[in-house]
Design a protein around this motif. Structure first.
Motif, PDB file in Angstrom:
ATOM      1  N   CYS A 113      30.147  45.663  45.904  1.00 19.21           N
ATOM      2  CA  CYS A 113      30.246  46.197  47.276  1.00 19.21           C
ATOM      3  C   CYS A 113      28.874  46.637  47.780  1.00 19.21           C
ATOM      4  O   CYS A 113      28.510  46.375  48.924  1.00 19.21           O
ATOM      5  CB  CYS A 113      31.226  47.364  47.326  1.00 19.21           C
ATOM      6  SG  CYS A 113      32.934  46.812  47.293  1.00 19.21           S
ATOM      7  N   LEU A 114      28.116  47.308  46.921  1.00 20.88           N
ATOM      8  CA  LEU A 114      26.827  47.831  47.392  1.00 20.88           C
ATOM      9  C   LEU A 114      25.820  46.707  47.632  1.00 20.88           C
ATOM     10  O   LEU A 114      25.127  46.702  48.646  1.00 20.88           O
ATOM     11  CB  LEU A 114      26.274  48.847  46.386  1.00 20.88           C
ATOM     12  CG  LEU A 114      27.026  50.192  46.396  1.00 20.88           C
ATOM     13  CD1 LEU A 114      26.672  51.010  45.161  1.00 20.88           C
ATOM     14  CD2 LEU A 114      26.726  50.981  47.671  1.00 20.88           C
ATOM     15  N   ASN A 115      25.785  45.727  46.724  1.00 17.56           N
ATOM     16  CA  ASN A 115      24.739  44.716  46.900  1.00 17.56           C
ATOM     17  C   ASN A 115      25.105  43.674  47.960  1.00 17.56           C
ATOM     18  O   ASN A 115      24.234  42.987  48.484  1.00 17.56           O
ATOM     19  CB  ASN A 115      24.350  44.083  45.544  1.00 17.56           C
ATOM     20  CG  ASN A 115      25.175  42.853  45.195  1.00 17.56           C
ATOM     21  OD1 ASN A 115      25.148  41.857  45.911  1.00 17.56           O
ATOM     22  ND2 ASN A 115      25.913  42.923  44.094  1.00 17.56           N
ATOM     23  N   SER A 116      26.410  43.563  48.283  1.00 13.52           N
ATOM     24  CA  SER A 116      26.838  42.476  49.174  1.00 13.52           C
ATOM     25  C   SER A 116      27.048  42.893  50.623  1.00 13.52           C
ATOM     26  O   SER A 116      27.060  42.046  51.510  1.00 13.52           O
ATOM     27  CB  SER A 116      28.171  41.893  48.685  1.00 13.52           C
ATOM     28  OG  SER A 116      28.113  41.529  47.338  1.00 13.52           O
ATOM     29  N   LEU A 117      27.292  44.175  50.869  1.00 11.13           N
ATOM     30  CA  LEU A 117      27.758  44.575  52.198  1.00 11.13           C
ATOM     31  C   LEU A 117      26.703  45.310  53.018  1.00 11.13           C
ATOM     32  O   LEU A 117      27.023  45.945  54.019  1.00 11.13           O
ATOM     33  CB  LEU A 117      29.022  45.434  52.059  1.00 11.13           C
ATOM     34  CG  LEU A 117      30.248  44.672  51.535  1.00 11.13           C
ATOM     35  CD1 LEU A 117      31.370  45.633  51.141  1.00 11.13           C
ATOM     36  CD2 LEU A 117      30.744  43.680  52.581  1.00 11.13           C
ATOM     37  N   LEU A 118      25.456  45.220  52.576  1.00  4.55           N
ATOM     38  CA  LEU A 118      24.392  45.916  53.303  1.00  4.55           C
ATOM     39  C   LEU A 118      23.526  44.918  54.075  1.00  4.55           C
ATOM     40  O   LEU A 118      22.847  44.080  53.484  1.00  4.55           O
ATOM     41  CB  LEU A 118      23.518  46.705  52.327  1.00  4.55           C
ATOM     42  CG  LEU A 118      22.458  47.580  53.000  1.00  4.55           C
ATOM     43  CD1 LEU A 118      23.109  48.711  53.782  1.00  4.55           C
ATOM     44  CD2 LEU A 118      21.471  48.128  51.981  1.00  4.55           C
ATOM     45  N   PRO A 119      23.547  45.007  55.425  1.00  5.91           N
ATOM     46  CA  PRO A 119      22.687  44.117  56.215  1.00  5.91           C
ATOM     47  C   PRO A 119      21.213  44.416  55.947  1.00  5.91           C
ATOM     48  O   PRO A 119      20.858  45.498  55.497  1.00  5.91           O
ATOM     49  CB  PRO A 119      23.040  44.470  57.670  1.00  5.91           C
ATOM     50  CG  PRO A 119      24.295  45.267  57.612  1.00  5.91           C
ATOM     51  CD  PRO A 119      24.339  45.911  56.263  1.00  5.91           C
TER      52      PRO A 119
ATOM     53  N   LEU B 269      30.038  39.325  46.954  1.00  9.24           N
ATOM     54  CA  LEU B 269      31.404  39.366  47.481  1.00  9.24           C
ATOM     55  C   LEU B 269      31.716  38.127  48.323  1.00  9.24           C
ATOM     56  O   LEU B 269      32.767  37.498  48.154  1.00  9.24           O
ATOM     57  CB  LEU B 269      31.596  40.641  48.319  1.00  9.24           C
ATOM     58  CG  LEU B 269      32.999  40.879  48.871  1.00  9.24           C
ATOM     59  CD1 LEU B 269      34.044  40.945  47.766  1.00  9.24           C
ATOM     60  CD2 LEU B 269      33.028  42.164  49.697  1.00  9.24           C
ATOM     61  N   TYR B 270      30.807  37.775  49.230  1.00  9.32           N
ATOM     62  CA  TYR B 270      31.090  36.635  50.108  1.00  9.32           C
ATOM     63  C   TYR B 270      31.212  35.329  49.311  1.00  9.32           C
ATOM     64  O   TYR B 270      32.107  34.528  49.567  1.00  9.32           O
ATOM     65  CB  TYR B 270      30.025  36.496  51.207  1.00  9.32           C
ATOM     66  CG  TYR B 270      30.304  35.277  52.033  1.00  9.32           C
ATOM     67  CD1 TYR B 270      31.322  35.285  52.984  1.00  9.32           C
ATOM     68  CD2 TYR B 270      29.622  34.082  51.807  1.00  9.32           C
ATOM     69  CE1 TYR B 270      31.651  34.149  53.705  1.00  9.32           C
ATOM     70  CE2 TYR B 270      29.946  32.940  52.540  1.00  9.32           C
ATOM     71  CZ  TYR B 270      30.957  32.975  53.474  1.00  9.32           C
ATOM     72  OH  TYR B 270      31.285  31.848  54.178  1.00  9.32           O
TER      73      TYR B 270
END
Ligand code: PLP
Length: 374
Positions: free
Chosen positions: A74-80, A228-229
């Motif tokens: 979650c942390l590495n994937s959801l940060l623009p 995640l994506y």
């Protein structure tokens, strides 16, 4: 088959039913077969129901790994790009999220509170007002190290007013404490199969807003295995995990989830509370003290102070109980020596009564004064 039943009072993996254990004994199958794909498709859909997630808005993504993989993902994937994470940290699991941010070199801020305190909502509001670059707010629902429950609905309301995304570690609450993903203002939550649903370790899942996952396709890719994506899009295209799934663990998880629905959300939560009350009754009887204010306790974990008695020896009491089928667990608080008793898993009140008979005997054998002294 006769499998010895152990009562695990550690914070997961938890005691499982024999039917869940036996669900792993299946004919060998290549996980790329349609038959196995269907099992995962069903699981992805069914797991949404544990948090009442509308499948038109939310989806779930499965991963092979223990619960920490979800925090990482979650942390590495959801940060623009060029945005910042805010971690609200009042315990060991949010501290783990801080470490993940550090390891990935993410831009992050931390609001740190003592492990026996709840976060200050006005301070969260103030930090978000001051820093419009915060795009992702992260916290832990139930801090398993202390047993403290955080007010996620209230935090999420503030986060959404500031148009940030709210990620909550619900590993030790999902499928135990009733959660409503929408009403609790959660964008992403997570758990793994060995906790609330009472399956086996090795399968983890993230539940979150489909639209936000699709948007994250453009965010920087910071991990090859833990994105995640990438995992989501592979599932959507093929119905499969990108890489080898934990096949037998998935079979056990499917069985565990069907047992969860058969027991029912409310009945299961009542059982956990019954076990939790029995733990407190047993501790009170022996004079043990807990760490967290009773009204903030989750109903699932009790952190117990070591008594002030030279005869007390956690390892020895642990071994005494372990040899008799009961597992107790060390604490996770730096400032005070504690051990933990947890109400997770396929156990009930009687197991706790039986445990305290053994535990009391173990303490007495060591010469620990009862009631215990502080
Ligand atoms: C158990 C747990 C995890 C995951 O721990 P693993 O050892 O990776 O399974 C994460 N967060 C919380 C709150 C937990 O209780």
């Amino acid at each position: 088959m006769d499998i010895k039943r152990n009562v695990l009072l550690n914070p997961g993996p938890a005691t499982t039913t024999d039917t869940v254990k036996l669900a792993q004994l299946v004919p060998d199958i290549c996980p790329r077969e349609r038959e196995f794909g269907q099992i995962m498709r069903d699981f992805r859909k069914d797991i949404l129901k544990t948090v009442h997630a509308d499948p038109a808005v939310y989806t779930s993504v499965l991963f092979c790994g223990s619960g920490t993989i979800n925090i990482d993902i979650c942390l590495n994937s959801l940060l623009p790009e060029n945005k910042r994470v805010l971690v609200i940290n009042n315990g060991a699991y949010s501290a783990r999220a801080v470490e993940v941010c550090r390891y990935y070199g993410l831009n992050f801020s931390e609001l740190k509170y003592p492990v026996d305190e709840r976060p200050d909502l006005s301070e969260i509001e103030e930090v978000l007002s001051r820093d419009p670059d915060i795009a992702l707010v992260y916290t832990t629902h139930h801090e398993t190290g202390t047993g403290l429950l955080n007010p996620i609905r209230e935090i999420g309301e503030i986060v959404h007013r500031h148009e940030a995304l709210f990620v909550v570690d619900t590993t030790s609450s999902l499928a135990m404490i009733p959660i409503d993903i929408q009403r609790d203002n959660i964008d992403f939550c997570m758990a793994s199969a060995q906790k609330g649903i009472q399956g086996m370790a090795g399968l983890s899942f993230i539940i979150g807003k489909r639209e936000l996952i699709e948007k994250s396709a453009e965010y920087p890719k910071r991990s090859y295995y833990c994105n995640l994506y990438l995992q989501y899009s592979f599932f959507e295209k093929t119905g499969e995990m990108h890489f080898t799934p934990p096949v037998q663990t998935v079979y056990a998880a499917r069985q565990a989830l069907s047992e969860y629905f058969a027991e029912g959300e409310q009945a299961k939560w009542e059982r956990h509370q019954r076990v939790f009350s029995a733990i407190h009754r047993g501790l009170d009887r022996l004079g043990f003290q807990d760490v967290i204010r009773r009204e903030w306790q989750s109903g699932l974990v009790v952190a117990v102070r070591y008594p002030n008695d030279p005869a007390w020896d956690f390892e020895k009491v642990h071994d005494y109980c372990y040899e008799r089928g009961f597992t107790i667990y060390p604490g996770k608080i730096d400032s005070v020596n504690t051990f933990r008793l947890c109400a997770l898993g396929a156990i009930d009140e009687q197991d706790i009564e039986d445990f305290f008979a053994v535990f009391t005997e173990g303490c007495k054998n060591l010469g620990v004064a009862i009631p215990v002294k502080y």
